[in-house]
Design a protein around this motif. Structure first.
Motif, PDB file in Angstrom:
ATOM      1  N   UNK A  57      50.550 -14.466 118.433  1.00 39.79           N
ATOM      2  CA  UNK A  57      50.987 -15.385 117.379  1.00 39.79           C
ATOM      3  C   UNK A  57      52.317 -16.002 117.791  1.00 39.79           C
ATOM      4  N   UNK A  58      52.379 -17.324 117.745  1.00 42.59           N
ATOM      5  CA  UNK A  58      53.641 -17.991 118.049  1.00 42.59           C
ATOM      6  C   UNK A  58      54.213 -18.564 116.749  1.00 42.59           C
ATOM      7  N   UNK A  59      55.426 -18.141 116.410  1.00 44.32           N
ATOM      8  CA  UNK A  59      56.077 -18.588 115.176  1.00 44.32           C
ATOM      9  C   UNK A  59      57.029 -19.730 115.524  1.00 44.32           C
ATOM     10  N   UNK A 102      52.735 -23.577 124.015  1.00 41.46           N
ATOM     11  CA  UNK A 102      51.516 -22.804 124.291  1.00 41.46           C
ATOM     12  C   UNK A 102      50.835 -23.285 125.560  1.00 41.46           C
ATOM     13  N   UNK A 103      51.109 -24.552 125.920  1.00 42.46           N
ATOM     14  CA  UNK A 103      50.444 -25.139 127.096  1.00 42.46           C
ATOM     15  C   UNK A 103      50.742 -24.337 128.361  1.00 42.46           C
ATOM     16  N   UNK A 104      51.847 -23.617 128.368  1.00 40.44           N
ATOM     17  CA  UNK A 104      52.162 -22.792 129.540  1.00 40.44           C
ATOM     18  C   UNK A 104      51.344 -21.511 129.591  1.00 40.44           C
ATOM     19  N   UNK A 105      50.645 -21.202 128.506  1.00 40.99           N
ATOM     20  CA  UNK A 105      49.956 -19.908 128.388  1.00 40.99           C
ATOM     21  C   UNK A 105      48.447 -20.086 128.194  1.00 40.99           C
ATOM     22  N   UNK A 106      48.082 -21.006 127.299  1.00 41.71           N
ATOM     23  CA  UNK A 106      46.672 -21.136 126.903  1.00 41.71           C
ATOM     24  C   UNK A 106      45.880 -21.976 127.907  1.00 41.71           C
ATOM     25  N   UNK A 107      44.613 -21.633 128.054  1.00 42.28           N
ATOM     26  CA  UNK A 107      43.679 -22.434 128.864  1.00 42.28           C
ATOM     27  C   UNK A 107      43.045 -23.493 127.960  1.00 42.28           C
ATOM     28  N   UNK A 108      42.499 -24.548 128.596  1.00 42.75           N
ATOM     29  CA  UNK A 108      41.863 -25.626 127.829  1.00 42.75           C
ATOM     30  C   UNK A 108      40.833 -25.116 126.826  1.00 42.75           C
ATOM     31  N   UNK A 109      40.013 -24.169 127.260  1.00 45.35           N
ATOM     32  CA  UNK A 109      38.895 -23.730 126.415  1.00 45.35           C
ATOM     33  C   UNK A 109      39.284 -22.629 125.429  1.00 45.35           C
ATOM     34  N   UNK A 179      41.891 -25.644 122.431  1.00 46.95           N
ATOM     35  CA  UNK A 179      43.288 -25.946 122.730  1.00 46.95           C
ATOM     36  C   UNK A 179      43.487 -27.337 123.335  1.00 46.95           C
ATOM     37  N   UNK A 180      42.640 -27.721 124.313  1.00 48.20           N
ATOM     38  CA  UNK A 180      42.846 -29.025 124.961  1.00 48.20           C
ATOM     39  C   UNK A 180      42.675 -30.174 123.977  1.00 48.20           C
ATOM     40  N   UNK A 181      41.755 -30.002 123.027  1.00 52.57           N
ATOM     41  CA  UNK A 181      41.466 -31.058 122.048  1.00 52.57           C
ATOM     42  C   UNK A 181      42.675 -31.317 121.133  1.00 52.57           C
ATOM     43  N   UNK A 182      43.267 -30.245 120.624  1.00 54.14           N
ATOM     44  CA  UNK A 182      44.362 -30.450 119.666  1.00 54.14           C
ATOM     45  C   UNK A 182      45.664 -30.845 120.378  1.00 54.14           C
ATOM     46  N   UNK A 183      45.844 -30.356 121.603  1.00 51.37           N
ATOM     47  CA  UNK A 183      47.023 -30.779 122.366  1.00 51.37           C
ATOM     48  C   UNK A 183      46.930 -32.284 122.643  1.00 51.37           C
ATOM     49  N   UNK A 184      45.752 -32.737 123.045  1.00 49.50           N
ATOM     50  CA  UNK A 184      45.526 -34.166 123.296  1.00 49.50           C
ATOM     51  C   UNK A 184      45.761 -34.977 122.013  1.00 49.50           C
ATOM     52  N   UNK A 185      45.254 -34.480 120.889  1.00 54.76           N
ATOM     53  CA  UNK A 185      45.403 -35.207 119.624  1.00 54.76           C
ATOM     54  C   UNK A 185      46.884 -35.342 119.254  1.00 54.76           C
TER      55      UNK A 185
END
Ligand code: CTP
Ligand code: MG
Length: 246
Positions: A57-59, A102-109, A179-185
């Motif tokens: 969880x990231x606050x 989160x982009x440094x940690x999470x994968x696209x899927x 993750x990739x979808x919402x980061x792009x949005x």
């Protein structure tokens, strides 16, 4: 290859918690206020950290509040699998910043659940429905049907229309995405100056279909002082249910 353990995406949670709590008028971040003796943010954190699918969880807090939140978490023994990011002037800025971190940690899927820190009564079935739908279609949000009739009116109070309420929904969090979808949005919205009051509207603006899943009427957002009263009642009811099932 047969015999391989099927890949399961990770589920991350982003908790925007950097608001000023203007409508609550408590003179401090409303997420620090207690309900049933437990601060709102701790309640929200406990739900998500207890869910078996959630990895981390990231606050997202105001920079000046971070130490306060960190020490509150440690007071309540909530220290594992939480990280912090700095918030911004609006919820949208806060979430965007959290997603960029989160982009440094999470994968696209991987999946990310975005949850208002102020919604401290979300239940596991709602979280499960969000995860299942995001896995299936990439973007969804929890919602409940309107109970009241709605009307459209002008500034003078004159009614313009009474839309068919069965077509309208009240939107809650969690809102869950690939993750990739919402980061792009969020990146597109930032570039184009699109402003939305929730995460799903930015996904919609970027052309991604969003599906509603069933939320809960107990999943209120602590926003104005009377919500503390409702919150006490919900917390009391949940505690009584837990006792009776022992
Ligand atoms: N939020 C945030 N960053 C902001 C504004 C809001 O992270 N700049 C968070 C809040 O902390 C809250 C969630 O977004 O958990 C939903 O926002 P809201 O209920 O509107 O909270 P506040 O903005 O704090 O309240 P108000 O609008 O009354 O000032
Ligand atoms: Mg706000």
């Amino acid at each position: 290859m047969s015999g391989d353990i099927p890949h399961r995406e990770s589920v991350y949670v982003l908790l925007p918690a950097a608001g000023g709590g203007t409508r609550m008028g408590a003179g401090r971040n409303k997420l620090l206020l207690p309900i049933g003796g437990v601060p709102v943010i701790i309640r929200t954190l406990r739900i998500f950290l207890a869910h078996p699918s959630v990895r981390m969880v990231r606050i997202v807090t105001a920079p000046d509040d971070r130490d306060l939140f960190r020490s509150l978490c440690s007071d309540y023994g909530v220290t594992e699998r939480i990280t912090f990011a700095d918030g911004g002037d609006t919820r949208q800025d806060s979430v965007r910043n959290g997603l960029e971190h989160l982009a440094g940690v999470a994968q696209d899927s991987d999946l990310v659940l975005i949850q208002d820190g102020a919604r401290c009564f979300t239940d596991f079935p709602t979280i499960d429905r969000c995860i299942a739908q995001a896995r299936k279609s990439g973007a969804c949000c929890a919602a409940v049907r309107l109970k009241d009739t709605i009307k459209e009116a002008g500034d003078d109070g004159a009614v313009v229309a009474t839309p068919d309420r069965t077509r309208f929904w009240l939107i809650q969090t969690p809102q869950a995405f690939r993750f990739d979808l919402i980061l792009d949005a969020y990146r597109q919205a930032h570039q184009k100056g699109v402003i939305g009051t929730d995460d799903a509207s930015l996904a919609e603006a970027a052309g991604h279909p969003v599906t509603l899943v069933a939320g809960s009427y107990l999943n209120i957002k602590i926003t104005t002082p009377e919500d503390l009263l409702f919150g006490e009642a919900i917390a009391g009811g949940l505690a009584a249910d837990a006792d009776s099932s022992l």
